[in-house]
Each structure stands twice: as structure tokens, then as C-alpha cells.
Design a protein around this motif. Structure first.
Motif, PDB file in Angstrom:
ATOM      1  N   ILE A 333     -39.441  26.239 -24.368  1.00 39.88           N
ATOM      2  CA  ILE A 333     -40.782  26.820 -24.938  1.00 39.88           C
ATOM      3  C   ILE A 333     -41.088  26.107 -26.312  1.00 39.88           C
ATOM      4  N   ILE A 334     -40.220  25.882 -27.308  1.00 37.11           N
ATOM      5  CA  ILE A 334     -40.308  25.216 -28.285  1.00 37.11           C
ATOM      6  C   ILE A 334     -40.711  23.831 -28.166  1.00 37.11           C
ATOM      7  N   PHE A 335     -40.185  23.132 -27.330  1.00 39.62           N
ATOM      8  CA  PHE A 335     -40.674  21.710 -27.164  1.00 39.62           C
ATOM      9  C   PHE A 335     -41.847  21.673 -26.273  1.00 39.62           C
ATOM     10  N   MET A 336     -42.206  22.515 -25.326  1.00 40.78           N
ATOM     11  CA  MET A 336     -43.368  22.491 -24.792  1.00 40.78           C
ATOM     12  C   MET A 336     -44.628  22.768 -25.849  1.00 40.78           C
ATOM     13  N   ILE A 337     -44.444  23.814 -26.893  1.00 44.97           N
ATOM     14  CA  ILE A 337     -45.469  24.067 -27.842  1.00 44.97           C
ATOM     15  C   ILE A 337     -45.674  22.624 -28.629  1.00 44.97           C
ATOM     16  N   LEU A 338     -44.484  21.879 -28.939  1.00 49.69           N
ATOM     17  CA  LEU A 338     -44.829  20.622 -29.528  1.00 49.69           C
ATOM     18  C   LEU A 338     -45.255  19.463 -28.728  1.00 49.69           C
ATOM     19  N   VAL A 339     -45.306  19.485 -27.345  1.00 47.82           N
ATOM     20  CA  VAL A 339     -45.845  18.687 -26.491  1.00 47.82           C
ATOM     21  C   VAL A 339     -47.504  18.964 -26.434  1.00 47.82           C
ATOM     22  N   ILE A 340     -47.857  20.395 -26.414  1.00 49.81           N
ATOM     23  CA  ILE A 340     -49.092  20.696 -26.653  1.00 49.81           C
ATOM     24  C   ILE A 340     -49.925  20.016 -27.813  1.00 49.81           C
ATOM     25  N   LEU A 341     -49.341  20.217 -29.040  1.00 49.88           N
ATOM     26  CA  LEU A 341     -49.725  19.760 -30.326  1.00 49.88           C
ATOM     27  C   LEU A 341     -49.972  18.257 -30.277  1.00 49.88           C
ATOM     28  N   SER A 342     -49.081  17.567 -29.506  1.00 48.98           N
ATOM     29  CA  SER A 342     -49.011  16.110 -29.538  1.00 48.98           C
ATOM     30  C   SER A 342     -50.315  15.937 -28.606  1.00 48.98           C
ATOM     31  N   ILE A 343     -50.273  16.681 -27.435  1.00 52.79           N
ATOM     32  CA  ILE A 343     -51.678  16.066 -26.556  1.00 52.79           C
ATOM     33  C   ILE A 343     -52.718  16.406 -27.288  1.00 52.79           C
ATOM     34  N   VAL A 344     -52.966  17.529 -28.163  1.00 56.81           N
ATOM     35  CA  VAL A 344     -54.288  17.755 -28.906  1.00 56.81           C
ATOM     36  C   VAL A 344     -54.581  16.351 -29.941  1.00 56.81           C
ATOM     37  N   VAL A 345     -53.399  16.077 -30.517  1.00 55.57           N
ATOM     38  CA  VAL A 345     -53.611  14.789 -31.441  1.00 55.57           C
ATOM     39  C   VAL A 345     -53.963  13.552 -30.737  1.00 55.57           C
ATOM     40  N   TYR A 346     -53.413  13.318 -29.414  1.00 51.64           N
ATOM     41  CA  TYR A 346     -53.730  12.264 -28.624  1.00 51.64           C
ATOM     42  C   TYR A 346     -55.163  12.245 -28.327  1.00 51.64           C
ATOM     43  N   TRP A 347     -55.620  13.289 -28.012  1.00 55.21           N
ATOM     44  CA  TRP A 347     -57.010  13.527 -27.498  1.00 55.21           C
ATOM     45  C   TRP A 347     -57.856  13.429 -28.775  1.00 55.21           C
ATOM     46  N   GLN A 348     -57.671  13.903 -29.602  1.00 56.14           N
ATOM     47  CA  GLN A 348     -58.900  14.328 -30.629  1.00 56.14           C
ATOM     48  C   GLN A 348     -58.911  12.983 -31.672  1.00 56.14           C
ATOM     49  N   ASN A 349     -57.865  12.090 -31.530  1.00 51.82           N
ATOM     50  CA  ASN A 349     -57.847  11.118 -32.564  1.00 51.82           C
ATOM     51  C   ASN A 349     -58.729  10.191 -32.341  1.00 51.82           C
ATOM     52  N   PRO A 350     -59.889   9.876 -33.349  1.00 49.55           N
ATOM     53  CA  PRO A 350     -60.887   9.215 -33.038  1.00 49.55           C
ATOM     54  C   PRO A 350     -60.827   7.539 -32.754  1.00 49.55           C
ATOM     55  N   SER A 351     -60.034   7.055 -33.638  1.00 53.03           N
ATOM     56  CA  SER A 351     -59.957   5.539 -33.674  1.00 53.03           C
ATOM     57  C   SER A 351     -58.719   5.007 -33.975  1.00 53.03           C
ATOM     58  N   SER A 352     -57.916   5.662 -34.866  1.00 49.03           N
ATOM     59  CA  SER A 352     -56.577   4.940 -35.382  1.00 49.03           C
ATOM     60  C   SER A 352     -55.789   4.719 -34.224  1.00 49.03           C
ATOM     61  N   LYS A 353     -55.255   3.560 -33.875  1.00 48.57           N
ATOM     62  CA  LYS A 353     -54.264   3.147 -33.006  1.00 48.57           C
ATOM     63  C   LYS A 353     -53.010   3.399 -33.331  1.00 48.57           C
ATOM     64  N   VAL A 354     -52.688   3.354 -34.509  1.00 51.69           N
ATOM     65  CA  VAL A 354     -51.305   4.182 -35.119  1.00 51.69           C
ATOM     66  C   VAL A 354     -50.973   5.453 -34.554  1.00 51.69           C
ATOM     67  N   VAL A 355     -52.158   6.382 -35.015  1.00 51.70           N
ATOM     68  CA  VAL A 355     -52.094   7.680 -34.583  1.00 51.70           C
ATOM     69  C   VAL A 355     -51.807   7.914 -33.072  1.00 51.70           C
ATOM     70  N   ASP A 356     -52.367   7.067 -32.237  1.00 52.84           N
ATOM     71  CA  ASP A 356     -52.617   7.128 -30.740  1.00 52.84           C
ATOM     72  C   ASP A 356     -51.179   7.116 -30.325  1.00 52.84           C
ATOM     73  N   LEU A 357     -50.521   5.659 -31.070  1.00 46.36           N
ATOM     74  CA  LEU A 357     -48.934   5.418 -30.644  1.00 46.36           C
ATOM     75  C   LEU A 357     -48.217   6.607 -31.059  1.00 46.36           C
ATOM     76  N   ILE A 358     -48.303   7.019 -32.075  1.00 43.34           N
ATOM     77  CA  ILE A 358     -47.238   8.388 -32.491  1.00 43.34           C
ATOM     78  C   ILE A 358     -47.455   9.359 -31.508  1.00 43.34           C
ATOM     79  N   ALA A 359     -48.750   9.785 -31.201  1.00 45.92           N
ATOM     80  CA  ALA A 359     -49.155  10.889 -30.253  1.00 45.92           C
ATOM     81  C   ALA A 359     -48.382  10.768 -29.165  1.00 45.92           C
TER      82      ALA A 359
END
Length: 451
Positions: A333-359
Motif C-alpha cells: 500500500i505504501i509503495f503504491m501510494i508513492l507510485v501514484i504520486l510519481s505518476i502525477v508528477v510525470y503527467w503534470q510536469n510541463p517541460s523539465s526533462k530532469v523532472v520527467d526522468l526523476i518521475a
């Protein structure tokens, strides 16, 4: 044939002074055997995808090749469940190598003119490769339940689970070696067939023989006590009956189909696999179409996603064993919560390539832990002589429903019809559903712990 596969019977108990030394030696030996054996299964599983560019040059369409390749995943999911039931009544020492040899032989034939005659023939061989490939995981699960106790199983399974990444990562290198080898023999016309089909399959057959030498089905057949007795680690559902070889009817209808918690885990696994492959398989297209990434950048991002699985899986197993004392649900459950948060960042990040790769790296880091741990939880929820079938059920949901249906068909249709935002919403919803199903098993784990 039935006698050939029958698990070995207990032998005379060794003197107590020899038990610890024998257990230490044999546990390492069988672990190496199932690790290299399962890694070798990945040398004869995805060869077709590497050969697709050459097949396209031969005149086959991408759509037809995709249809043929889909038979691989479908057969794998079905086999993991059905062959899991057979493996629970079989000697893992014979079962794992046999499946690997059969998958390797089919891979060799698939790399000939006969195997590439037309799409229908390709589909048949992909089905056979997937089916025999499904014989790898269940005997490994059987070995783990017989040689490693519940409170250490999460950590040990996390290490063993890296066989996926080792085997998958080696395939690319092995094919290059094979092509170079074929070139050195002046068979350049066939070099890609040698490199992508024959050479990996030949290595896999050699590893199958080594695995047979190393693997032992259970401790009692080696004159040792059960792992529960040796480690003084008895799970709540353990009894002397746990050591008996069960009938097919008992396995399927008493311990698997009637196990409500196992069904919750299976449904959770479908949604976890949807995220795993929904992100991984569509990342190249998304990063290219939406973010304008070059092929080099896409390859790097794809590699980071895979490599992040290694520390993430190890951490997940350690947390499950050391912090939650062998209970799996809360860690997932804890890991899946962190997965969801990472997906949101991956989706909502507008243009930063670094943020994309981190997410994207974060998604890979956190998603592979639950992939591994759900398999461990399936082993925990059934008697150890029904473990292969239990894990097979969750695997069927993961590969057939989560991968073939949701990640491949549904995801593609949603992207095409509704756009990328809708696909991310689908991934997030899938993560929430996985958490809900795991929450039901968390309550049951707490009840069992109090008994």
C-alpha cells in the motif's frame, strides 16, 4: 510420466550436528539454481520483439507481428496458472529445467525458415514459447516456500526477483555476442537469426542443465527438518498437513479458488501490472509525441525505469520483513501510494526533462516492489504445496488481465480516442483500486497475527 515428476520422498534424518551446515550449504545452492534458471527463461522470452525490425524488412506488417507476439503474453499468463497447479505436485528440480529446455527448443525452431513461414506459424511458436515460459516461476515459488521461512521470505524473494532484470538485461548483450559469433563463422545472411534465437537458446539449455544439478525440491528429501522447524518460524496456517503433497482437487478448490484473500491479491496484481506495463510500454511513444524526446533520450529514460527496479525491489522486501515482520499488505500500500504520486508528477510536469526522468525513475523504483511482494503474499496465503498455483493465479491476472487486456488493448484505445490525460487518469485510478484490494488483505493479516 507422473512418476517422473513426483516430488522426492523424505529420507532418513541427518544427525543434528550436520543439520546447520547442510542447511546453510543447500539453501545457497538451491537459491543459485533457481536464480540462474529463472534468469535464463528471459533469454528465450522476448527474442521475437528484437527480431521485429528484420521481420518488417521481410515484408511482415507491424500490426500482424503485434498480433503474433500477443500470443506470447496470453499463453504465459494462462500457463503460469495452469502449470502452477502441476508444479505443486512435481519435483521442482526437474520441472524448471524441463520448461526451460522446451522453451529453448521452440525458440530455436522459431528462428528458422519454418518458424517464420507466416504470421500464423509465428503465433503458434510464440504461444508455445509463452506456455513453456510459464513453467519457470511456479517451481521457483515452490522452492522458496520449502527452503525459506515466512519472516525472511520477503528479503530473499526480493533478491531472487532480480533474476528478471539480470535475464532481461543479458538478452541484449547475448544477442550481440551471437551476431558477432555468426559473423566470425561467415554466416552473415543468418547472423541475426543466430544472434537473436539460436545463441540465447543454446545458452539457456546449458543453464537448464546446471540448474538441474543445483536445485533440490525440499529439505526433507535431503535428510533435513522442514524450514519452519529449522527456523522456528511457523506461520499461523501451518500444520503437519502442510508438508503433504495435495491432490489437484484440494489445490484448486480447497486452497485456491475458495481463498477470498487470494482473489483480492489477484485483482490487486492486475492493476499493479497495468501500471507497470502501461507506463513502461507507452513511455517511448508518450515521450516522443508529447515531450519531443530524441531516441537517445527515450532509451536513457527506459533504462532508468528498469534499473530503478533493482534497489526498489530490495528495499520493498526489506521493509516487509524487517519493519512489518513478514506482513506484506501495508508495504504494498505504501509503495503504491508513492507510485501514484510519481505518476502525477510525470503527467503534470510541463517541460523539465530532469523532472520527467526523476518521475519515471521513481515509478520504476516503487512499482517493481509490489510486483514482487504480491507474488510473495500469494505464497504466504496458501499451504506451501499449493504455492505454485496460488502464485499462478495472481500471475494470470497480472499478465492476461493487467498486461494483455488493460496495458496493451485498453490503454492503446484510450490514448487513441481520449488522449494522454485520460490514460494517466486511468493509471491513477488503477493505483487506487490496487490499494483498495490490498487493504482487505491487510485486515486479514492483522487477524492472523493475533492468533
Amino acid at each position: 510420466m507422473a512418476n517422473f515428476f513426483t516430488p522426492p520422498q523424505p529420507t532418513e534424518r541427518k544427525p543434528e550436528s550436520e543439520v546447520k551446515g547442510s542447511y546453510t550449504h543447500l539453501r545457497l545452492q538451491v537459491f543459485i539454481g533457481i536464480f540462474i534458471g529463472y534468469a535464463a527463461y528471459y533469454l528465450v522470452r522476448k527474442n521475437f520483439s528484437l527480431a521485429m525490425p528484420y521481420l518488417i524488412e521481410m515484408g511482415f506488417s507491424k500490426y500482424d507481428l503485434g498480433i503474433a507476439f500477443s500470443f506470447n503474453a496470453t499463453a504465459y499468463g494462462l500457463s503460469k496458472f495452469i502449470m502452477g497447479g502441476i508444479s505443486d505436485r512435481s519435483n521442482a528440480r526437474k520441472f524448471l529445467p524441463l520448461g526451460l529446455i522446451l522453451a529453448s527448443v521452440c525458440t530455436i525452431i522459431a528462428g528458422t525458415s519454418i518458424g517464420m513461414y507466416n504470421i500464423a506459424v509465428m503465433a503458434v511458436f510464440q504461444f508455445l514459447i509463452g506456455w513453456f515460459g510459464g513453467m519457470g516461476w511456479p517451481p521457483c515459488g515452490r522452492v522458496m516456500t520449502h527452503w525459506f521461512s515466512v519472516k525472511e521470505r520477503g528479503t530473499k524473494m526480493a533478491v531472487w526477483n532480480l533474476a528478471h532484470n539480470v535475464g532481461g538485461g543479458l538478452l541484449g548483450q547475448v544477442t550481440k555476442w551471437g551476431i558477432l559469433f555468426a559473423g566470425s563463422l561467415s554466416v552473415n545472411v543468418l547472423s541475426w537469426k543466430v544472434g537473436m534465437f539460436w545463441f540465447p537458446a543454446g545458452i539457456a539449455i546449458l543453464i537448464a542443465i546446471i540448474s538441474y544439478i543445483l536445485i533440490r525440491d525440499n529439505p526433507q528429501a535431503c535428510g533435513l527438518p522442514s524450514i519452519e522447524e529449522y527456523k522456528n518460524d511457523f506461520p499461523p496456517n501451518y500444520s503437519k498437513d502442510s508438508e503433504k503433497v495435495l491432490s489437484t482437487k484440494e489445490i484448486f478448490f480447497k486452497y485456491v479458488f475458495n481463498n477470498k484473500m487470494l482473489w483480492f491479491v489477484a485483482f490487486a496484481n492486475a492493476f499493479v501490472y497495468f501500471i507497470r506495463y502501461g507506463v513502461q510500454d507507452w513511455a517511448p511513444t508518450y515521450l516522443s509525441e508529447v515531450k519531443g524526446y530524441s531516441q537517445s533520450d527515450i532509451s536513457n529514460a527506459y533504462s532508468y525505469y528498469e534499473l530503478a527496479a533493482i534497489p526498489g525491489t530490495l528495499l520493498c522486501g526489506w521493509v516487509s520483513d524487517k519493519i512489518f515482520n513478514g506482513k506484506r499488505a501495508m508495504t504494498t500500500i505504501i509503495f503504491m501510494i508513492l507510485v501514484i504520486l510519481s505518476i502525477v508528477v510525470y503527467w503534470q510536469n510541463p517541460s523539465s526533462k530532469v523532472v520527467d526522468l526523476i518521475a519515471l525513475t521513481a515509478i520504476g523504483f516503487f512499482i517493481y516492489g509490489p510486483v514482487m511482494l504480491i507474488g510473495v503474499q500469494a505464497l504466504d496465503l496458501a499451504p506451501k504445496n499449493a504455492a505454485g498455483t496460488a502464485a499462478g493465479l495472481t500471475g494470470f491476472f497480472g499478465y492476461f488481465i493487467g498486461t494483455s487486456l488493460l496495458a496493451n488493448i485498453v490503454m492503446g484505445k484510450v490514448v487513441e480516442s481520449l488522449g494522454w490525460s485520460a490514460s494517466f487518469q486511468l493509471l491513477i485510478g488503477s493505483g487506487i483500486l490496487s490499494i483498495i484490494f490490498m487493504a482487505f488483505t491487510y485486515k486479514k493479516e492483522q487477524e492472523l497475527d493475533k492468533k
